[in-house]
Design a protein around this motif. Sequence first.
Motif, PDB file in Angstrom:
ATOM      1  N   PHE A 242       0.839  -1.204   0.000  1.00 19.66           N
ATOM      2  CA  PHE A 242       0.000   0.000   0.000  1.00 19.66           C
ATOM      3  C   PHE A 242       0.870   1.249   0.000  1.00 19.66           C
ATOM      4  N   ARG A 243       1.904   1.230   0.812  1.00 25.29           N
ATOM      5  CA  ARG A 243       2.839   2.364   0.901  1.00 25.29           C
ATOM      6  C   ARG A 243       3.520   2.620  -0.433  1.00 25.29           C
ATOM      7  N   THR A 244       3.991   1.569  -1.077  1.00 26.97           N
ATOM      8  CA  THR A 244       4.679   1.694  -2.365  1.00 26.97           C
ATOM      9  C   THR A 244       3.755   2.276  -3.433  1.00 26.97           C
ATOM     10  N   ILE A 245       2.523   1.787  -3.470  1.00 30.45           N
ATOM     11  CA  ILE A 245       1.560   2.271  -4.472  1.00 30.45           C
ATOM     12  C   ILE A 245       1.242   3.753  -4.239  1.00 30.45           C
ATOM     13  N   VAL A 246       0.988   4.126  -2.985  1.00 27.84           N
ATOM     14  CA  VAL A 246       0.665   5.524  -2.677  1.00 27.84           C
ATOM     15  C   VAL A 246       1.832   6.436  -3.028  1.00 27.84           C
ATOM     16  N   PHE A 247       3.044   6.037  -2.658  1.00 25.09           N
ATOM     17  CA  PHE A 247       4.219   6.866  -2.950  1.00 25.09           C
ATOM     18  C   PHE A 247       4.425   7.016  -4.457  1.00 25.09           C
ATOM     19  N   ALA A 248       4.266   5.922  -5.209  1.00 21.46           N
ATOM     20  CA  ALA A 248       4.498   5.967  -6.652  1.00 21.46           C
ATOM     21  C   ALA A 248       3.471   6.868  -7.348  1.00 21.46           C
ATOM     22  N   ILE A 249       2.198   6.700  -6.993  1.00 19.55           N
ATOM     23  CA  ILE A 249       1.153   7.526  -7.617  1.00 19.55           C
ATOM     24  C   ILE A 249       1.326   8.994  -7.234  1.00 19.55           C
ATOM     25  N   SER A 250       1.686   9.255  -5.985  1.00 21.39           N
ATOM     26  CA  SER A 250       1.893  10.634  -5.538  1.00 21.39           C
ATOM     27  C   SER A 250       3.024  11.304  -6.307  1.00 21.39           C
ATOM     28  N   LEU A 251       4.081  10.556  -6.561  1.00 24.20           N
ATOM     29  CA  LEU A 251       5.194  11.108  -7.335  1.00 24.20           C
ATOM     30  C   LEU A 251       4.772  11.447  -8.757  1.00 24.20           C
ATOM     31  N   VAL A 252       4.009  10.560  -9.379  1.00 22.75           N
ATOM     32  CA  VAL A 252       3.544  10.816 -10.748  1.00 22.75           C
ATOM     33  C   VAL A 252       2.661  12.067 -10.788  1.00 22.75           C
TER      34      VAL A 252
ATOM     35  N   LEU B  82      12.265   9.035   1.742  1.00 24.07           N
ATOM     36  CA  LEU B  82      11.602   8.143   2.696  1.00 24.07           C
ATOM     37  C   LEU B  82      11.649   6.699   2.216  1.00 24.07           C
ATOM     38  N   PHE B  83      11.409   6.501   0.934  1.00 27.72           N
ATOM     39  CA  PHE B  83      11.345   5.139   0.395  1.00 27.72           C
ATOM     40  C   PHE B  83      12.733   4.511   0.265  1.00 27.72           C
ATOM     41  N   ILE B  84      13.688   5.256  -0.293  1.00 26.71           N
ATOM     42  CA  ILE B  84      15.022   4.699  -0.547  1.00 26.71           C
ATOM     43  C   ILE B  84      15.770   4.446   0.754  1.00 26.71           C
ATOM     44  N   MET B  85      15.668   5.348   1.720  1.00 28.84           N
ATOM     45  CA  MET B  85      16.334   5.136   3.001  1.00 28.84           C
ATOM     46  C   MET B  85      15.803   3.900   3.698  1.00 28.84           C
ATOM     47  N   ASP B  86      14.513   3.629   3.544  1.00 31.48           N
ATOM     48  CA  ASP B  86      13.923   2.433   4.146  1.00 31.48           C
ATOM     49  C   ASP B  86      14.465   1.169   3.504  1.00 31.48           C
ATOM     50  N   VAL B  87      14.804   1.254   2.217  1.00 35.37           N
ATOM     51  CA  VAL B  87      15.336   0.084   1.504  1.00 35.37           C
ATOM     52  C   VAL B  87      16.819  -0.123   1.800  1.00 35.37           C
ATOM     53  N   LEU B  88      17.585   0.968   1.816  1.00 38.08           N
ATOM     54  CA  LEU B  88      19.039   0.861   1.931  1.00 38.08           C
ATOM     55  C   LEU B  88      19.529   0.725   3.365  1.00 38.08           C
TER      56      LEU B  88
END
Length: 207
Positions: free
Chosen positions: A7-17, A61-67
């Motif tokens: 859900f987080r990934t989808i919201v972040f991706a759509i928000s960026l677009v 927020l997204f990349i720091m959570d991954v790395l």
Amino acid sequence: MSFSPLFRTIVFAISLVFSLIVLGIAAHITSVTLEYFGGYLIFGALAIATAVLTIVTIPVLFIMDVLRRGAFTSMIVVELVWLFVLWVLWLATGADAASATSLTFPFGCNYFNPLENQICHEFAAVEAFAFLNFILMFVYTVVILVFSIVAGSRGNSVWTSSVKEANFHAPTNGATTTHPLTQYSGANATHSQPEAPSNTVGTPVTV
């Protein structure tokens, strides 16, 4: 992948677009107003600023959570606070764009000048995408906030965890203690009576 990270990934991706779309449209509106009127509209500047903030911070927020595991920016409490700031900005952008549209184009986009028609449609587009971003971030914030509160009520505090690592559905924490005397029951329990001390003194023999 569980529901929350997806859900987080989808919201972040759509928000960026949506933010990229708003940035491009607002930049064009600002360029036209600067060229023909020598100034800029407040909602155009607000839209550019909000879109830039979203485009810069959401990937962080997204990349720091991954790395990096356990990063400060990945904490649920930090993410909720920042997304609250963003959705308030997007709400303000949408409301300001709606006000500017009603004042500048009160009769809709029915002008003979194609540039005026284009700008009118761009006003409406900024308004629409701003409200869509507001709705996305608001819904995500409310969902994660409710999940976190429910998890906390079960004794499972997730505020300093990331959404990816948090187990919102974990049972209540707490150890159960078994008393030693209750580990046996029923017919399986064998209770041994203590033996009486034996008398080692013999009986005297009469000759």
